[in-house]
Design an enzyme around this catalytic site. Sequence first.
Site, PDB file in Angstrom:
ATOM      1  N   SER A   4      89.036  -7.251  29.949  1.00 54.19           N
ATOM      2  CA  SER A   4      89.124  -5.920  30.531  1.00 54.19           C
ATOM      3  C   SER A   4      87.800  -5.552  31.217  1.00 54.19           C
ATOM      4  O   SER A   4      87.406  -6.180  32.198  1.00 54.19           O
ATOM      5  CB  SER A   4      89.505  -4.930  29.428  1.00 54.19           C
ATOM      6  OG  SER A   4      89.852  -3.684  29.943  1.00 54.19           O
ATOM      7  N   PHE A   5      87.110  -4.558  30.713  1.00 60.79           N
ATOM      8  CA  PHE A   5      85.760  -4.197  31.166  1.00 60.79           C
ATOM      9  C   PHE A   5      84.843  -5.424  31.141  1.00 60.79           C
ATOM     10  O   PHE A   5      84.009  -5.626  32.041  1.00 60.79           O
ATOM     11  CB  PHE A   5      85.310  -3.064  30.247  1.00 60.79           C
ATOM     12  CG  PHE A   5      83.880  -2.932  29.862  1.00 60.79           C
ATOM     13  CD1 PHE A   5      83.068  -1.993  30.489  1.00 60.79           C
ATOM     14  CD2 PHE A   5      83.352  -3.669  28.813  1.00 60.79           C
ATOM     15  CE1 PHE A   5      81.754  -1.818  30.084  1.00 60.79           C
ATOM     16  CE2 PHE A   5      82.052  -3.490  28.401  1.00 60.79           C
ATOM     17  CZ  PHE A   5      81.244  -2.564  29.052  1.00 60.79           C
ATOM     18  N   HIS A  32      97.841  -5.044  26.293  1.00 59.26           N
ATOM     19  CA  HIS A  32      96.459  -5.276  26.710  1.00 59.26           C
ATOM     20  C   HIS A  32      95.707  -6.212  25.761  1.00 59.26           C
ATOM     21  O   HIS A  32      94.567  -6.566  26.040  1.00 59.26           O
ATOM     22  CB  HIS A  32      95.730  -3.931  26.806  1.00 59.26           C
ATOM     23  CG  HIS A  32      94.427  -3.990  27.532  1.00 59.26           C
ATOM     24  ND1 HIS A  32      94.301  -4.484  28.808  1.00 59.26           N
ATOM     25  CD2 HIS A  32      93.171  -3.616  27.158  1.00 59.26           C
ATOM     26  CE1 HIS A  32      93.035  -4.406  29.196  1.00 59.26           C
ATOM     27  NE2 HIS A  32      92.330  -3.891  28.212  1.00 59.26           N
ATOM     28  N   ASP A  76     101.108  -4.571  29.973  1.00 58.70           N
ATOM     29  CA  ASP A  76      99.816  -3.897  29.821  1.00 58.70           C
ATOM     30  C   ASP A  76      99.873  -2.491  30.409  1.00 58.70           C
ATOM     31  O   ASP A  76     100.181  -2.313  31.585  1.00 58.70           O
ATOM     32  CB  ASP A  76      98.732  -4.718  30.533  1.00 58.70           C
ATOM     33  CG  ASP A  76      97.315  -4.297  30.184  1.00 58.70           C
ATOM     34  OD1 ASP A  76      97.098  -3.138  29.805  1.00 58.70           O
ATOM     35  OD2 ASP A  76      96.416  -5.160  30.296  1.00 58.70           O
ATOM     36  N   SER A 103      86.194  -2.158  26.456  1.00 65.01           N
ATOM     37  CA  SER A 103      85.463  -0.885  26.361  1.00 65.01           C
ATOM     38  C   SER A 103      86.195   0.198  25.588  1.00 65.01           C
ATOM     39  O   SER A 103      86.036   1.382  25.889  1.00 65.01           O
ATOM     40  CB  SER A 103      85.146  -0.372  27.769  1.00 65.01           C
ATOM     41  OG  SER A 103      86.337  -0.103  28.489  1.00 65.01           O
TER      42      SER A 103
END
Length: 277
Positions: A107-108, A256, A228, A38
């Site tokens: 992630s998202f 990340h 991260d 995101s």
Amino acid sequence: MTTTENPAIGKDVEADGIRTNYLESGTGDDHVVLVHGSGPGVTSYANWRLVLPELGKDFHCVAPDMVGFGYSDRPVDVAYSLDTWADQTLGVMDALGIERAHLIGNSFGGGIALRLATQHPDRVRKLVLMGSMGVHFEITEGLDAVWGYEASFENMRRVLDYFAYSRELVNDELAQVRYEGSIQPGFQEAFSSMFPAPRQRWVEAMTVSEDALRALPHRALVMHGREDKVIPVSNSYKLMELLDNADLAVFSHCGHWSMIERTADFNRLVRDFFLGD
């Protein structure tokens, strides 16, 4: 993989009422759906450009732009939520005739994959969760900066510094490209409306209940960069504990962007995981 000169624009399909741009690689009946993260100006191409060519050698891969991101439509009345994005992902599968698929969530996108898997477990084969949301954590300085991005070259440079461990990956050229991507018509307007401050509430909105996670039967590969600064590595340890059938891989000297910073390792582990028993 794409049908235009812009590599981020591929084919499009109507998914849960949303015209959805998606990239595609490979053929066959062994399907993989990749769900991006995101960040500001993000597209499926930005996330998966180094993954799709490799995984496409063994699988049919589909990587959609989630509504509000990339080159998918941004309906003025859309409600940005975990359910909206999960329903859109399932809609892509339905529109392309994909009955079951492996899911990769970044992630998202990991939160989206988990929501889809808990609501429609029969549509999911295996799960790869990379730097994943989906569980509770205290919002990091990095994620707060990412979601709070206001469009400028300087702000993009600062946000990118949170993403990568290697300083070689974060330079002015990349920041300029990503900044220009973030200011295309409609991109920043949609992004800034998704996660307004205070932003801890949006972390909670991207979570899946622990009981639902414990009930998931799927094989899962949980992956995280040790350094991260956006999503804490403790998330992946928590997911490994909650998911009954999960393995964990933690990459050293990695932030990340596991799929970019450790591309060869990422592709090899994912390929072997999906092809294995």
